[in-house]
Every structure is written in C-alpha cells, then in structure tokens.
Design a protein around this motif. Sequence first.
Motif, PDB file in Angstrom:
ATOM      1  N   GLU B  85       1.599 -11.721   6.552  1.00  0.00           N
ATOM      2  CA  GLU B  85       1.527 -10.475   6.332  1.00  0.00           C
ATOM      3  C   GLU B  85       1.319  -9.182   6.796  1.00  0.00           C
ATOM      4  O   GLU B  85       0.579  -8.406   6.005  1.00  0.00           O
ATOM      5  CB  GLU B  85      -0.063 -11.401   7.370  1.00  0.00           C
ATOM      6  N   TYR B  88       3.136  -7.841   3.749  1.00  0.00           N
ATOM      7  CA  TYR B  88       2.172  -7.454   2.204  1.00  0.00           C
ATOM      8  C   TYR B  88       1.187  -6.574   2.968  1.00  0.00           C
ATOM      9  O   TYR B  88       1.069  -5.759   1.806  1.00  0.00           O
ATOM     10  CB  TYR B  88       1.702  -8.763   2.739  1.00  0.00           C
ATOM     11  N   THR B  92       1.540  -3.566   0.177  1.00  0.00           N
ATOM     12  CA  THR B  92      -0.060  -3.191  -0.618  1.00  0.00           C
ATOM     13  C   THR B  92       0.253  -1.425  -0.377  1.00  0.00           C
ATOM     14  O   THR B  92      -0.283  -0.812  -1.187  1.00  0.00           O
ATOM     15  CB  THR B  92      -0.840  -3.755  -0.025  1.00  0.00           C
ATOM     16  N   PHE B 152       1.989 -10.371  -4.038  1.00  0.00           N
ATOM     17  CA  PHE B 152       2.240  -9.372  -3.326  1.00  0.00           C
ATOM     18  C   PHE B 152       3.019  -8.472  -3.335  1.00  0.00           C
ATOM     19  O   PHE B 152       4.045  -8.618  -4.126  1.00  0.00           O
ATOM     20  CB  PHE B 152       2.087  -9.028  -1.804  1.00  0.00           C
ATOM     21  N   SER B 154       6.243  -5.676  -3.702  1.00  0.00           N
ATOM     22  CA  SER B 154       6.721  -5.400  -3.212  1.00  0.00           C
ATOM     23  C   SER B 154       6.982  -4.047  -2.381  1.00  0.00           C
ATOM     24  O   SER B 154       6.670  -3.017  -3.836  1.00  0.00           O
ATOM     25  CB  SER B 154       7.687  -6.222  -3.628  1.00  0.00           C
TER      26      SER B 154
END
Lengths: 225, 225
Positions: B85, B88, B92, B152, B154
């Motif tokens: 997480e 990610y 993002t 998500f 990359s």
Amino acid sequence: MAKQLSDDTEAPAASTRPRRRAGLSQARSRDTRRRLVQTAMRLWTERGFETGIEETTIDEIVEKAGVTKGTFYFHFAHKEEILLELGYQTATVLYEEATRCVNAQRTLEESLRRLVGSLVASVQAAPPAAVGRAMSEFLRPRKPGDEPPASFPSFGQALEILFARAVEVGEVTDAVEPGEMAQIIEALYVDSIMEWSKGRLKHLKPSLQRRTAVVLAGLRPGAAF
Amino acid sequence: MAKQLSDDTEAPAASTRPRRRAGLSQARSRDTRRRLVQTAMRLWTERGFETGIEETTIDEIVEKAGVTKGTFYFHFAHKEEILLELGYQTATVLYEEATRCVNAQRTLEESLRRLVGSLVASVQAAPPAAVGRAMSEFLRPRKPGDEPPASFPSFGQALEILFARAVEVGEVTDAVEPGEMAQIIEALYVDSIMEWSKGRLKHLKPSLQRRTAVVLAGLRPGAAF
C-alpha cells in the motif's frame, strides 16, 4: 632477538605440511560443495523451480550427493543458499575477466563488451526460473549475522576496477565516483536479468548492450553533474 | 427498437441510487483500508520493522483498528500486503505529478526534477526500514494468482508518459523506446531507495538527481545505439 630469528627461519619448513594438508582438504571441500550444488540444481530442474525447491528436502539432496547431513550444513545454512552459489560463480568469472581486461589495458567499451558476453553466457547456462530464484535470494532482506560470505568477489567489484581505470585514463568523466558508476551499471544489469528470468524480456544480450551504451554516453569525458 | 430506447432513457434514473450507494460504500471501504494501513504501520513502527511485522498478529491489527478479521481479509490477503500500500500511494502521487507536468508542457528535465522531489518526500515520510520491507515485498517472486492488483498506476507508467512526450518533442533520442527509458530510470531509482533504506546511502535526493543527469546525458537527442 636471535631466538626470534631462529623461529622465523624454522617457520616455513614447519608450516609446509599443515599447509599442504589444508590445501588437500580445501580441494576436497570444494568438490563436495560443487557436488551438493550440482545435485540440488539437477533435482530442482527436474521438478521445476516454481515448487521444486520447496518440494526437495535436504535429506534427498544429501542422499543423492552421497554425503551426510552434517556435511551439508557445514557448507550451507539452508537450501536456498545453494542458489547464491550460482551468483558467486558468475561474480568470480566476471571478476577474473575484468582483471584480465585491466591488465591488457583494454578500453572501457571493449572491457564491458567482454564482461557482458561472459555474464550472458553464465546466466543463460542456468534455467531462467533458477536465475530468478537466485536473484531474489541475493536481494532478500537479511537479518544481522545472516549475510552471505564476503570471501567471494562481487559483480560490483569487477565493474569498479574497470571504471576506476577508465577515470584514470580519461575515458569517462571524473565527476562521478567509479563506485557509483559500477553501481549504476550493476543495477541496470540486475534489472534486465530479472526481467529476462521472468520471461518479460526475450533477448538479454541486446538489452545489456543498449543499457551499457546509454550509460557510457552519459559518462563521456568532460560531463559534469 | 422503441422498447430499447425506452429502456435507455429509464436507465440513468434507475441507476442513480445504487451508484450513489456504491459511492458511499466505496468511500467507507477506502477509509477502513486506510485505517488498517495506519494501524499496522503504527504497531510496526513501535516494535521496529526488523521483527515487528512478524511479532504483530492480524488479531492485534483488527482489534486496534476496530474492524473484524473478515474485513481485514476483504482488503488484504496477508499482513505484508499492507506494505505494498505504501508503494501504491507513492506511485499514485507520482503518476498525478507526471500527468500535470505533461499537461503543463514542462521540459523533461524539469518534470523529472519535480518527480524526484515528490518521490523523495513520499519515501522519506516512512521509516527507512518500512521502505526497505515494502520494496522487498514488491520485488518478491510471486506465484500466478498472487500478483498485486493492476488497478493502481505504476511508477514506470508515470515515467513512461514523460519520456514518450520527450521523444515526441525531440528532447531525447528516438533510438531507445520510451518504455525502456522509463525502466532504466525506475531500476536506478529503486536501487538508490534500497541502498538508502539499508542505511548504505546517506542522502537519497542527490543520488537520484545524479543518476537522472547521467541517463539524460546518455539519451541526448541524436544519440544512436
């Protein structure tokens, strides 16, 4: 003082026999180690590297290799350490190649061309899945005391002696440390080999050659960062 | 045909309520997910990342986060997925930054300067040991079916949109694919972050900046490989 001198002169004769004995047992030990690696690799290849390593017990490896379990643990802390051996062998080959190149005063470009050739030959001698598992084992986070032995030359050291010489003779910029140049190339090669081992990169050699060319172009003499 | 048209015109009204309900429950789900991540990170940080992840049970995490064990497993297959997480979230942020840079027609050099800034801020917001564990989790070999979710963006995608534009406007050579340029930069950044997380690199930002400069110099327009 005289006593000490006498001790000194006696020393070589006295130490020859133990040293030779140590040499013989070292050679035997190396053979055993090699046999364990070959046996494990054969079993894992037969069973496939996805699940073969987990499925193969140390008992099976030592039985097929004809050694005791104690001998196994003398050489390796666990099965996965055998995978590291693949990396050590490759690093040793590359270190010797790099040393030869420096001694022969080859250009950096030619030296890296030879190193890439040796690296590709060594990597492609093992199944891609084995290479992938070995790389993961190298990159695995380690607790203190669980580090791999430092007695083997690393791939980074092989590259560093090439870049150190190249800086000295002005083939590349001196604005970046040779150690950092080596680490840049190592990181890029490791990444290509990982991609190849996962089947995401079809041809390893052109990838390594292209990345080498980009970095060498970036490090041309006079460049400042 | 008339029937179908009538169905079409009715559709928006009929679907508004379920969609809004889905929106609310998605927001709740995101909050729960975030709470689980924060709770685990707090417990692991308190206990140290060397052994804290192993020592902390899922029961402890769900109790402190005030959710059921079923809710945990709805979001994560295992504890280590919480580490992903972190990655990610960073990816993002970088993807949004890269998109803004392309829309604002910034130069590649300026765009990468901003991306490096965001990356360093995001990475250094977590303890180095947490970053190291998260990176290892990303690089861990996976069996089919155990891949991280593809929903998500990359980090590589963020870089690729920058390089694709740079090739288009002639800021870099077109002799290397934008995807390969992105992978070169990604591999070098990942390596620097790994070294930083292990305490072997003191200053992350200058390392990323130097590596960026070397690669950009190597990819200058007109270069052929």
